[in-house]
Design a protein around this motif. Structure first.
Motif, short mmCIF file in Angstrom:
data_model
loop_
_atom_site.label_atom_id
_atom_site.label_comp_id
_atom_site.label_asym_id
_atom_site.label_seq_id
_atom_site.Cartn_x
_atom_site.Cartn_y
_atom_site.Cartn_z
N GLY A 1 53.30 1.64 88.84
CA GLY A 1 54.09 0.88 89.80
C GLY A 1 53.23 0.05 90.73
O GLY A 1 52.00 0.06 90.66
N ASN B 1 53.75 1.81 95.77
CA ASN B 1 54.38 2.97 95.13
C ASN B 1 53.96 3.05 93.66
O ASN B 1 54.77 2.78 92.76
CB ASN B 1 55.90 2.90 95.26
N ALA C 1 53.67 5.42 91.68
CA ALA C 1 54.43 6.36 90.86
C ALA C 1 55.80 5.82 90.46
O ALA C 1 56.53 6.47 89.70
CB ALA C 1 54.61 7.68 91.62
N ASP C 2 56.16 4.63 90.91
CA ASP C 2 57.40 3.98 90.51
C ASP C 2 57.12 3.20 89.22
O ASP C 2 56.91 1.99 89.23
CB ASP C 2 57.89 3.03 91.61
N PHE C 3 57.14 3.91 88.10
CA PHE C 3 56.70 3.33 86.84
C PHE C 3 57.61 2.20 86.39
O PHE C 3 58.83 2.23 86.61
CB PHE C 3 56.62 4.41 85.76
N LYS D 1 59.77 -0.60 84.13
CA LYS D 1 60.89 -0.42 83.21
C LYS D 1 60.46 -0.41 81.75
O LYS D 1 61.18 0.11 80.88
CB LYS D 1 61.94 -1.50 83.43
N THR E 1 57.88 1.13 80.59
CA THR E 1 57.15 2.36 80.27
C THR E 1 57.81 3.07 79.10
O THR E 1 59.03 3.25 79.07
CB THR E 1 57.10 3.29 81.49
#
Length: 296
Positions: free
Chosen positions: A94, A98, A100-102, A104, A106
């Motif tokens: 991400g 952030n 850790a906000d992978f 779309k 992924t």
């Protein structure tokens, strides 16, 4: 120098290339026809990715791989089928605020799920990408951890499929050799030394030689490089004793501004190898050389 050379044609790959070259095959029928074209030109092995029929992007759908295999096996083409085992490792980290906000796009699954089509279809060869990698610029990371690799290697060995170890950097090779020491690989495991993929090993002949020097004696290996370095790497690999790989996965052009087909790239490889005084192995000869299932 290698006097008896196996040519692999990587016919389409996972990158977003279909819009850049209309010869990149997408549908199972197109993939089959492109593989047969490469076989007629002299390829003994076809390395294959399935593609989503609507988006043209790479796919993990078992039925798409199954249709390609069924079409090839129903044809007169006796090429060795090598299916990718690398799909399902894409992690889009991400944004800075952030991570850790992978993203779309992924597509991250476990080691065994990545091999669902291998378990279902049991091709003669499948690939195993031997390490994590910053894949190009941006926030895409290809994930292939030591735990994942140990699970995947053991599963491929259990299935009786010959593994082709994809080596993107020297650390990948180091770990592949560790898996060999741990007994996770069959004796006929193959090595594919991949150069020019950002940000793995650059296309440098000295680095290729260094990796070749790390390989155990009597190992079957090949090498390739991306883009304009693809055809020079045919000669480079054969000179160092290896086999070769060409195809639209790694290079879209026959020459500057001239889009290639898989058959044309294989023809160029054949010319290079034969002009060096070596010969091209047929699929039958390659099966014997690689000690594939039923020939060991």
């Amino acid at each position: 120098m290698n006097q008896d050379v196996i040519i692999t044609c990587a016919v389409n790959g996972a990158a977003d290339t279909a819009a850049r070259n209309p010869h990149v095959p997408v549908t199972p029928e197109e993939i089959t026809n492109s593989v047969i074209e490469a076989w007629n030109a002299g390829a003994a092995i076809a390395h294959i990715h399935a593609r989503d029929l609507k988006t043209t992007q790479a796919s993990r759908q078992v039925d798409l791989y199954a249709e390609v295999c069924e079409r090839l096996r129903a044809s007169e083409c006796d090429i060795i089928i090598n299916l990718t085992g690398g799909m399902g490792g894409d992690l889009y980290v991400g944004p800075e605020e952030n991570p850790a906000d992978f993203g779309k796009d992924t597509d991250l699954v476990g080691a065994i799920e990545r091999l669902a089509h291998i378990e279902a279809l049991k091709p003669e060869i499948c690939t195993l990408d031997c390490g994590s990698l910053n894949f190009g610029d941006g926030n895409l990371v290809y994930i292939s951890t030591p735990d994942m690799l140990r699970l995947g290697a053991a599963h491929i060995k259990k299935l009786g499929v010959t593994v082709e170890l994809e080596i993107f950097d020297t650390g990948n090779l180091w770990f592949a050799l560790q898996m060999m020491k741990e007994g996770l690989l069959a004796e006929n495991a193959m090595f594919q030394l991949c150069q020019g993929i950002p940000w793995g090993t650059p296309p440098n002949a000295a680095l290729l030689k260094a990796m070749v020097d790390m390989l155990p004696a009597d190992t079957n290996w090949a090498a390739f490089a991306l883009g304009r370095n693809q055809l020079p790497w045919v000669a480079q690999s054969a000179l160092l004793g290896g086999h070769v790989r060409v195809g639209l996965e790694d290079n879209l052009y026959l020459s500057k501004g001239v889009l290639a087909t898989n058959g044309q790239l294989v023809e160029r490889a054949v010319n290079i190898i034969e002009n060096m005084g070596s010969r091209i192995l047929s699929p039958t000869e390659a099966r014997e050389k690689l000690r594939l299932r039923g020939t060991q």
